[in-house]
Design a protein around this motif. Structure first.
Motif, PDB file in Angstrom:
ATOM      1  N   VAL A 146      28.070  -1.041 -18.001  1.00 32.66           N
ATOM      2  CA  VAL A 146      28.750  -1.304 -16.727  1.00 32.66           C
ATOM      3  C   VAL A 146      27.746  -1.795 -15.688  1.00 32.66           C
ATOM      4  N   LEU A 147      26.591  -1.166 -15.622  1.00 28.90           N
ATOM      5  CA  LEU A 147      25.571  -1.595 -14.659  1.00 28.90           C
ATOM      6  C   LEU A 147      25.108  -3.029 -14.955  1.00 28.90           C
ATOM      7  N   ASP A 148      24.956  -3.356 -16.237  1.00 28.66           N
ATOM      8  CA  ASP A 148      24.591  -4.737 -16.589  1.00 28.66           C
ATOM      9  C   ASP A 148      25.673  -5.716 -16.155  1.00 28.66           C
ATOM     10  N   GLN A 149      26.937  -5.329 -16.357  1.00 27.98           N
ATOM     11  CA  GLN A 149      28.030  -6.229 -15.990  1.00 27.98           C
ATOM     12  C   GLN A 149      28.132  -6.391 -14.478  1.00 27.98           C
ATOM     13  N   LEU A 150      27.815  -5.353 -13.728  1.00 30.45           N
ATOM     14  CA  LEU A 150      27.789  -5.492 -12.273  1.00 30.45           C
ATOM     15  C   LEU A 150      26.764  -6.540 -11.846  1.00 30.45           C
ATOM     16  N   GLN A 151      25.610  -6.540 -12.502  1.00 26.24           N
ATOM     17  CA  GLN A 151      24.605  -7.546 -12.184  1.00 26.24           C
ATOM     18  C   GLN A 151      25.068  -8.936 -12.612  1.00 26.24           C
ATOM     19  N   ASN A 152      25.730  -9.030 -13.757  1.00 23.26           N
ATOM     20  CA  ASN A 152      26.283 -10.323 -14.191  1.00 23.26           C
ATOM     21  C   ASN A 152      27.325 -10.824 -13.196  1.00 23.26           C
ATOM     22  N   THR A 153      28.138  -9.909 -12.692  1.00 20.62           N
ATOM     23  CA  THR A 153      29.163 -10.292 -11.709  1.00 20.62           C
ATOM     24  C   THR A 153      28.513 -10.854 -10.456  1.00 20.62           C
ATOM     25  N   ARG A 154      27.432 -10.238 -10.025  1.00 22.07           N
ATOM     26  CA  ARG A 154      26.713 -10.747  -8.847  1.00 22.07           C
ATOM     27  C   ARG A 154      26.232 -12.180  -9.103  1.00 22.07           C
ATOM     28  N   ARG A 155      25.670 -12.418 -10.280  1.00 26.54           N
ATOM     29  CA  ARG A 155      25.192 -13.771 -10.591  1.00 26.54           C
ATOM     30  C   ARG A 155      26.357 -14.759 -10.658  1.00 26.54           C
ATOM     31  N   ASN A 156      27.466 -14.335 -11.238  1.00 23.85           N
ATOM     32  CA  ASN A 156      28.625 -15.231 -11.327  1.00 23.85           C
ATOM     33  C   ASN A 156      29.140 -15.604  -9.940  1.00 23.85           C
ATOM     34  N   LEU A 157      29.161 -14.650  -9.035  1.00 25.56           N
ATOM     35  CA  LEU A 157      29.617 -14.932  -7.672  1.00 25.56           C
ATOM     36  C   LEU A 157      28.658 -15.871  -6.957  1.00 25.56           C
ATOM     37  N   VAL A 203      38.148 -12.676  -7.337  1.00 26.76           N
ATOM     38  CA  VAL A 203      39.100 -11.795  -8.013  1.00 26.76           C
ATOM     39  C   VAL A 203      38.870 -11.817  -9.525  1.00 26.76           C
ATOM     40  N   LEU A 204      38.671 -13.012 -10.096  1.00 23.95           N
ATOM     41  CA  LEU A 204      38.468 -13.110 -11.543  1.00 23.95           C
ATOM     42  C   LEU A 204      37.157 -12.439 -11.959  1.00 23.95           C
ATOM     43  N   ALA A 205      36.105 -12.625 -11.155  1.00 24.88           N
ATOM     44  CA  ALA A 205      34.811 -12.004 -11.477  1.00 24.88           C
ATOM     45  C   ALA A 205      34.920 -10.482 -11.449  1.00 24.88           C
ATOM     46  N   LEU A 206      35.647  -9.951 -10.473  1.00 26.61           N
ATOM     47  CA  LEU A 206      35.812  -8.504 -10.369  1.00 26.61           C
ATOM     48  C   LEU A 206      36.712  -7.964 -11.483  1.00 26.61           C
ATOM     49  N   GLU A 207      37.747  -8.711 -11.834  1.00 35.60           N
ATOM     50  CA  GLU A 207      38.593  -8.280 -12.954  1.00 35.60           C
ATOM     51  C   GLU A 207      37.770  -8.168 -14.229  1.00 35.60           C
ATOM     52  N   SER A 208      36.916  -9.156 -14.483  1.00 33.69           N
ATOM     53  CA  SER A 208      36.070  -9.129 -15.669  1.00 33.69           C
ATOM     54  C   SER A 208      35.148  -7.915 -15.655  1.00 33.69           C
ATOM     55  N   MET A 209      34.589  -7.623 -14.487  1.00 38.32           N
ATOM     56  CA  MET A 209      33.712  -6.458 -14.372  1.00 38.32           C
ATOM     57  C   MET A 209      34.467  -5.165 -14.648  1.00 38.32           C
ATOM     58  N   LEU A 210      35.685  -5.060 -14.130  1.00 40.35           N
ATOM     59  CA  LEU A 210      36.468  -3.839 -14.301  1.00 40.35           C
ATOM     60  C   LEU A 210      36.935  -3.649 -15.737  1.00 40.35           C
ATOM     61  N   THR A 270      35.055  -4.172 -18.216  1.00 44.24           N
ATOM     62  CA  THR A 270      33.913  -3.459 -18.795  1.00 44.24           C
ATOM     63  C   THR A 270      33.955  -1.970 -18.429  1.00 44.24           C
ATOM     64  N   VAL A 271      34.384  -1.667 -17.200  1.00 41.31           N
ATOM     65  CA  VAL A 271      34.523  -0.259 -16.812  1.00 41.31           C
ATOM     66  C   VAL A 271      35.531   0.444 -17.732  1.00 41.31           C
ATOM     67  N   ILE A 272      36.621  -0.251 -18.063  1.00 43.34           N
ATOM     68  CA  ILE A 272      37.652   0.352 -18.920  1.00 43.34           C
ATOM     69  C   ILE A 272      37.142   0.560 -20.340  1.00 43.34           C
ATOM     70  N   SER A 273      36.474  -0.471 -20.881  1.00 46.66           N
ATOM     71  CA  SER A 273      36.172  -0.484 -22.314  1.00 46.66           C
ATOM     72  C   SER A 273      34.733  -0.141 -22.663  1.00 46.66           C
ATOM     73  N   GLY A 274      33.838  -0.348 -21.690  1.00 42.02           N
ATOM     74  CA  GLY A 274      32.417  -0.187 -21.989  1.00 42.02           C
ATOM     75  C   GLY A 274      31.829  -1.365 -22.697  1.00 42.02           C
ATOM     76  N   ARG A 275      32.618  -2.443 -22.870  1.00 41.64           N
ATOM     77  CA  ARG A 275      32.132  -3.649 -23.548  1.00 41.64           C
ATOM     78  C   ARG A 275      32.195  -4.839 -22.614  1.00 41.64           C
ATOM     79  N   THR A 276      31.186  -5.699 -22.680  1.00 43.83           N
ATOM     80  CA  THR A 276      31.158  -6.905 -21.853  1.00 43.83           C
ATOM     81  C   THR A 276      32.177  -7.893 -22.379  1.00 43.83           C
ATOM     82  N   PRO A 277      33.024  -8.446 -21.484  1.00 39.25           N
ATOM     83  CA  PRO A 277      34.049  -9.397 -21.950  1.00 39.25           C
ATOM     84  C   PRO A 277      33.418 -10.638 -22.567  1.00 39.25           C
TER      85      PRO A 277
END
Length: 386
Positions: A352-363, A370-377, A379-386
């Motif tokens: 999740v922490l890695d995906q948060l950093q990826n989301t920052r780069r994507n933004l 909205v799409l970047a945050l949905e993708s990050m969330l 990962t919160v649900i599944s523990g896997r990077t989309p």
């Protein structure tokens, strides 16, 4: 930090907690033999990079420590030998950089030096950075460049090789809390909570201490993410985060926008409540375009701040997973965070922490928020990077 007993001397009075950096710049400003003509001031958000840059500029332009009038003018941003770039855009444009280079070639008109201050120099793209290279390497004898950025890594190696770097220290939470209590009159509990939640960012801590709505928006965001259990939740919460960040951005910019419009109309002779004549509509349209760009940046900054808050929350979870519960940023969520720490393996939290950093780069690359945050969330649900 003990309470101040007297007003600090210009130009360094507004610089807080950076004594070593102040001494370095005082030494450079007082003796041309110690001067470097291109500086990079780095430090975490809220550490006082820009404040220190303008204090340095004031010391460089003034004729000496008694030239208080010049120092006040520089710190106010109105001295002709100071050129400052505070971009209202998401990035610094090539045209803005070219104008800086043009100004840097002028000899100082009144002061000892001409100083070019670039706030948020990390907002330059590679092409924009290249515009500055020759001017940074071979500036006129009495021109000084001062760039500000979170870290050296945020700038190109070619820029870093042409500047002298000065890294600021990160203040302690307790020191920030005392400062905020002194500045704002907030209770010690509110000041301590604000300093902790802001992670020692002085400006953000001051806002959290004085704005109950900002504190409420932060709390709602974190609790909403903790409740995400499905893709439907992710979609709903992503939209809500953007909505809250938009509200936050409007709260920061609405009053300033109204003041700018009123000031412009007053300058061109339009009375309050009077319809502006067609002849000034072009000026109003230009102002509105600038305000829209500022609103876009403010929204992006607000979402980035949300990501920082979420990183602090999942960092707390990792700390608990490794048996460290004595230094939580979000101690108000202790029960929920401990439950999450027990339910998840550490690898999932780290994902999740890695995906948060990826989301920052994507933004940063202009992904739809909205799409970047949905993708990050997801990962919160599944523990896997989309």
């Amino acid at each position: 930090m003990p309470p101040a007993t007297a007003a600090p001397a210009l130009p360094w009075g507004a610089v807080w907690g950076q004594d070593a950096a102040v001494r370095t710049l005082q030494h450079a400003a007082s003796d041309p033999a110690n001067m470097t003509h291109a500086w990079l001031i780095t430090g975490p958000p809220g550490s006082g990079r820009s404040t220190l840059a303008y204090a340095f500029a004031a010391a460089l332009i003034a004729e000496g420590p008694d030239d208080l009038a010049t120092m006040r003018q520089v710190i106010a941003g109105t001295h002709p030998d100071l050129t400052a770039l505070r971009t209202e855009r998401v990035i610094i444009t090539i045209d803005e950089a070219r104008r800086l280079v043009e100004r840097s070639a002028f000899a100082p008109s009144l002061g000892r030096y001409r100083v070019i201050v670039v706030e948020d120099a990390d907002r330059m793209t590679e092409r924009t950075s290249n515009v500055l290279l020759k001017s940074l390497e071979e500036p006129p004898e009495r021109t000084v460049w001062v760039l500000c950025a979170p870290s050296e890594a945020d700038l190109l190696p070619t820029i870093r090789s042409r500047v002298r770097s000065l890294r600021l220290r990160e203040p302690d939470v307790d020191d920030v809390a005392r400062l905020i209590a002194e500045r704002t009159g907030a209770t010690s509990d509110i000041a301590a909570q604000a300093a902790r939640h802001a992670q020692r960012h002085i400006g953000m801590a001051q806002r959290l201490a004085t704005d109950p709505a900002a504190r409420a928006r932060r709390d709602e965001t974190l609790r909403a993410v903790l409740r995400v259990r499905s893709v439907g939740d992710a979609v709903e919460v992503a939209g809500r985060i953007v909505e809250l960040a938009t509200d936050d951005a409007k709260a920061l910019t609405a009053e300033r926008d109204a003041d700018e419009r009123t000031s412009l109309l007053r300058t061109i002779g339009v009375a309050e409540g009077q319809a502006p004549p067609p002849a000034v509509r072009a000026q109003l349209n230009a102002l509105e375009e600038d305000q829209k760009r500022r609103a876009t940046r403010s929204l992006r900054d607000g979402i980035d701040r949300v990501l920082t808050d979420l990183q602090s929350m999942f960092r707390d979870v990792v700390m608990l997973q490794f048996g460290r519960g004595d230094d939580l940023v979000n101690s108000e969520l202790d029960t929920d965070l401990r439950a999450l720490a027990q339910a998840w393996p550490p690898q999932r939290t780290l994902a999740v922490l890695d995906q948060l950093q990826n989301t920052r780069r994507n933004l940063e690359q202009n992904a739809a928020p909205v799409l970047a945050l949905e993708s990050m969330l997801v990962t919160v649900i599944s523990g896997r990077t989309p």
